[in-house]
Design an enzyme around this catalytic site. Structure first.
Site, PDB file in Angstrom:
ATOM      1  N   CYS A   1      24.444   4.453 -28.196  1.00 20.28           N
ATOM      2  CA  CYS A   1      23.143   4.699 -27.562  1.00 20.28           C
ATOM      3  C   CYS A   1      22.491   3.350 -27.295  1.00 20.28           C
ATOM      4  O   CYS A   1      22.252   2.577 -28.233  1.00 20.28           O
ATOM      5  CB  CYS A   1      22.265   5.548 -28.482  1.00 20.28           C
ATOM      6  SG  CYS A   1      20.557   5.754 -27.922  1.00 20.28           S
TER       7      CYS A   1
ATOM      8  N   CYS B   1      22.560   3.605 -20.127  1.00 16.21           N
ATOM      9  CA  CYS B   1      22.362   4.657 -21.126  1.00 16.21           C
ATOM     10  C   CYS B   1      23.703   5.364 -21.248  1.00 16.21           C
ATOM     11  O   CYS B   1      24.338   5.672 -20.230  1.00 16.21           O
ATOM     12  CB  CYS B   1      21.274   5.629 -20.683  1.00 16.21           C
ATOM     13  SG  CYS B   1      21.180   7.163 -21.652  1.00 16.21           S
TER      14      CYS B   1
END
Length: 268
Positions: A73, A186
């Site tokens: 992440c 992302c």
């Protein structure tokens, strides 16, 4: 139960990272925890991200005692990686940050697009990466929580047309600004890499940090000269877990896991 690698994200975004590691180290035992109870991390404050990630890592350690943890992440990594490493000094924690250095090497017209969460786009860490590795480039930032939400909740059951339509607005933004390289900043966006490449067209190179992150994770594991033992019950040695799911979401996660041939471990 003990595993080799544990992956952490707020949802399903980092699954391609775990699959990429599995391709390189098929005998390594891996678990993946999607902290869906706190999805999305990208719209939280720095303190909230750090707190949620810390609780998830403690849960991972208590349940699986991994040899290394991969933060799959970007938001957690740019926001809380230093704090997490201080809080859990006994275990290697590998972060995931936007592939700005790679993009700067590939761009020809010095115009780079960064597609990421609001937190990643605005964080000083990302700005420092640009300053260090792409100071001669113009970086066009696009925070896209709407697209992240689509990927997490709709992408896996969507038609090809729906997937292409979902990425069109982002692709058009980068084309309008004449970017020749776009960073998927992302991990959720790694799921739509093919769609982005298709809509952006051949003149735009789309990159992410999968290879760099997994290579670093393997280097960390190899420092301890660790051996892996494959199990017959789980041919891929992978299991996917979440922290929260309603009945509909459980069905969707099970379908996703069936399609990827990853056992679904359920809610923990």
């Amino acid at each position: 139960m003990s595993v080799d690698f544990a992956f952490l994200d707020s949802g399903t975004g980092g699954i391609p990272y775990m699959l990429h590691l599995n391709e390189k180290l098929p005998k390594a035992k891996c678990v993946y925890l999607g902290d869906t109870a706190h999805f999305p991390y990208g719209e939280k404050t720095s303190n909230e991200v750090t707190e949620c990630a810390s609780k998830s890592i403690q849960k991972i350690i208590d349940l699986w005692s991994p040899k290394a943890i991969v933060i799959a992440c970007n938001t957690i990594s740019v926001t809380a990686l230093d704090s997490l490493r201080k809080n859990f000094p006994s275990i290697p924690i590998i972060g995931t940050v936007p592939a700005i250095k790679l993009a700067a090497k590939l761009t020809k017209n010095k115009k780079i697009g960064l597609l990421a969460t609001t937190a990643t786009v605005n964080h000083p860490y990302s700005k420092k990466l640009i300053e260090d590795f792409a100071s001669d480039c113009t970086v066009f930032n696009r925070a896209d929580p709407k697209l992240i939400d689509f990927i997490e909740k709709e992408y896996f059951n969507a038609s090809e047309k729906e997937r292409l339509n979902a990425v069109k607005e982002a692709a058009d933004f980068f084309k309008k600004n004449a970017c020749d390289t776009v960073i998927l900043g992302c991990t959720h966006f790694t799921h739509i890499a093919c769609e982005m490449r298709k809509v952006c067209g051949e003149k735009i190179t789309v990159v992410d940090s999968r290879d760099g992150v997994i290579n670093q994770a393997i280097r960390k594991i190899n420092e301890g000269s660790l051996c892996f033992s494959q199990t017959d019950e789980n041919p891929k040695n992978l299991t996917f877990y979440v922290t929260k799911a309603n009945e509909k979401e459980e069905r969707e996660y099970k379908t996703l896991c069936e399609n990827l041939r990853i056992p679904y471990g359920g809610k923990i």
